[in-house]
Design an enzyme around this catalytic site. Structure first.
Site, PDB file in Angstrom:
ATOM      1  N   SER A 135     -36.579  24.136  54.062  1.00 40.58           N
ATOM      2  CA  SER A 135     -36.547  25.384  54.834  1.00 40.58           C
ATOM      3  C   SER A 135     -37.393  26.481  54.215  1.00 40.58           C
ATOM      4  O   SER A 135     -37.962  27.307  54.923  1.00 40.58           O
ATOM      5  CB  SER A 135     -35.102  25.862  54.974  1.00 40.58           C
ATOM      6  OG  SER A 135     -34.502  26.003  53.712  1.00 40.58           O
ATOM      7  N   ASP A 288     -28.738  23.556  40.526  1.00 42.11           N
ATOM      8  CA  ASP A 288     -28.959  22.863  41.801  1.00 42.11           C
ATOM      9  C   ASP A 288     -29.218  21.385  41.525  1.00 42.11           C
ATOM     10  O   ASP A 288     -30.170  20.802  42.046  1.00 42.11           O
ATOM     11  CB  ASP A 288     -30.142  23.507  42.529  1.00 42.11           C
ATOM     12  CG  ASP A 288     -30.158  23.179  44.021  1.00 42.11           C
ATOM     13  OD1 ASP A 288     -29.108  22.760  44.550  1.00 42.11           O
ATOM     14  OD2 ASP A 288     -31.213  23.338  44.664  1.00 42.11           O
TER      15      ASP A 288
END
Length: 539
Positions: A135, A288
């Protein structure tokens, strides 16, 4: 812009209707005047087939339909297991940040505008077909003129207006939810959207990601545990990042790892060691570490090494948070729930007026069922999640870094158990934590801590004046003041006490050289030592 906002509103409305999210909304204990609004919704008068999907699945599909900004928001929500019901959090974990790639011509144009040179002048080869697309950015393979294989990460063009518009709607929805429902207020939706706003804008700055990657690489330089690719700083810009290309096996590719005879037990244990090394040794951790960002080196399968990419999200802990976290984990696995409760209060994570007995009982009720399992079946991440959920009932302030840490631990733990189902995290973590605690309170470490506090002595006069001015203001003693400010005052007084002790020791040593400590000239030293000792003991 207004037309786009209206179109976006209708798009959100259609998705809400399609996935029957209005049913979820009106299932909440809303005020009567809000519940009566359902009568004004025309689609509710039409016959609708009951959905066979769970509420979590409907929410996940709705976020996917609303596009990448909502998808990433859902991914953030999935980490807040201290706030969300388990069924919803589990569904949101399935969200995938995959979107179609944008036009390679746009990528080339953006690279050239950022670098101020033609792609052919910088790279001997540039693959227009992207390796991956998400994205926020997409990644292209390339080769430098000097022969090194690299990857080029490029921020998706025209993203900021889209983000600003979707964030505006998210804030509007969050504020409306807070006003409408006490249950919603308990979840702090505006605060969650605010955290997401910071995260998404940070990800747009690739220089920040480059700095994070460089720091992690330096921390693990020469380590057999983990490798971080090199950043080519001369080719990095806010919207372009150039890094060394790595060739490894995706950590989820069990077949390939098995074919090359990878030591899976050691690989799983090293994952745990990587986590605790980052948190307690470096105080800087990759936040992450989902399977898409982790690879395994093919060089030495008998001594496997992780490779980490995508360092856009990182976390860090203060020395105090490190200390309290280590003590909490050790106390937990000793089932010393009173110590856990006391540590939470001492650290300021929960208000000072919290009743220790009640907090201890709540922790025991939640955690005893966990410890009925064999140690190898106990989830560290679940322990932290249950702890945070319980502490929230006692008005624990949201600790963003601890939330990131819990998410990272859940990822590492899930990955480790996938690699080696019999992984016993506690047997790997306990020696590490106990060794870290011994080192932290060794004479050498204590002397280093005293030395660092002594560096504050030149500022002692100014700190004392500022502190006395604050203490002289009556409103600072108001019991309604935020607990964080009062906690800050306590730390300031401790630091002042340490400074007075250090200064008194220096003066005492000087007086001892000149005469006797009983001489009149030594009284300032005694006064400073007494005042410093009093402040430290009192606090």
């Amino acid at each position: 812009m207004k037309l786009l906002a209206v179109r976006r509103l209708f798009r959100i409305q259609r998705v809400v209707i399609r996935y029957r999210l209005d049913d979820l909304l009106f299932d909440l204990p809303l005020p009567w005047w809000l519940r009566s609004l359902r009568l004004l919704m025309p689609w509710r008068w039409l016959p609708r087939t009951p959905s066979e999907l769970s509420r979590g699945a409907r929410l996940r599909l709705a976020l996917q339909d609303l596009g990448p900004i909502f998808i990433k928001f859902g991914q953030l929500l999935s980490t807040r297991r201290d706030l969300l019901p388990t069924d919803i959090a589990d569904e949101l974990m399935l969200l995938q940040d995959r979107v179609p790639p944008f036009d390679p011509k746009q990528a080339v144009a953006l690279i050239e505008s950022q670098l101020g040179a033609k792609v052919g002048e910088v790279f001997s080869r540039f693959d227009v077909e992207p390796l991956a697309s998400a994205s926020v950015a997409q990644v292209h393979a390339a080769r430098l003129k000097t022969g090194e294989e690299v990857v080029v990460k490029v921020v998706r063009p025209g993203l900021k207006p889209v983000i600003a518009q979707d964030l505006a709607w998210l804030f509007l929805i969050a504020k409306g939810a807070e006003r409408a429902s006490a249950d919603a207020r308990r979840l702090h939706p505006v605060e969650i959207v605010g955290d997401y706003e910071k995260t998404i804008y940070d990800e747009l700055d690739l220089l920040r990601e480059a700095a994070n990657a460089s720091q992690l690489r330096r921390n693990f330089e020469g380590s057999e545990l983990m490798y971080v690719p090199q950043v080519y700083w001369d080719l990095c810009r806010p919207k372009v990042l150039v890094m060394e290309r790595i060739y490894g096996v995706p950590v989820t590719d069990m077949a390939t790892l098995a074919d090359q005879r990878t030591d899976m037990k050691l690989l799983a244990e090293r994952g745990v060691e990587v986590f605790f090394t980052q948190v307690f040794r470096h105080s800087f951790f990759h936040a992450d570490m989902h399977p898409g960002n982790i690879f395994v080196s093919t060089v030495k399968p008998w001594s496997p090494q992780y490779i980490a990419i995508d360092c856009g999200i990182v976390g860090s802990l203060t020395a105090e948070d490190q200390d309290y976290l280590a003590r909490n984990l050790i106390a937990f696995f000793k089932r010393d729930y009173r110590r856990v409760a006391e540590l939470h209060i001492d650290s300021g994570w929960v208000p000072a007026h919290t009743k220790v007995n009640e907090f201890e009982a709540a922790i025991r009720t939640v955690c005893e069922p966990i410890f009925e399992k064999p140690l190898k079946d106990i989830s560290f991440g679940q322990v932290l999640m249950r702890l945070f959920q319980t502490a929230r009932r006692f008005n624990m302030e949201v600790q963003p870094q601890l939330v990131l840490l819990q998410k990272t631990l859940l990822n590492i733990e899930g990955l480790g158990r996938q690699l080696y189902p019999d992984l016993d995290l506690w047997s790997t973590a306990k020696p590490f934590l106990e060794r870290w605690m011994r080192e932290r309170y060794s004479p050498k470490a204590m002397f280093g801590n005293l030395y660092s506090q002594a560096e504050q002595l030149p500022h002692l006069a100014g700190m004392t004046r500022d502190l006395l001015e604050r203490l002289s203001q009556p409103h600072l003693h108001d019991p309604q003041l935020p607990e964080r400010r009062r906690q800050g005052d306590r730390w300031a007084l401790r630091l002042l006490g340490a400074g007075l002790l250090g200064g008194g020791a220096v003066l005492a040593a000087s007086a001892a050289e000149a005469a006797s400590l009983a001489a009149p000239a030594a009284w300032p030293a005694w006064l400073m030592l007494a005042a410093g000792l009093y402040l430290i003991v009192r606090q």
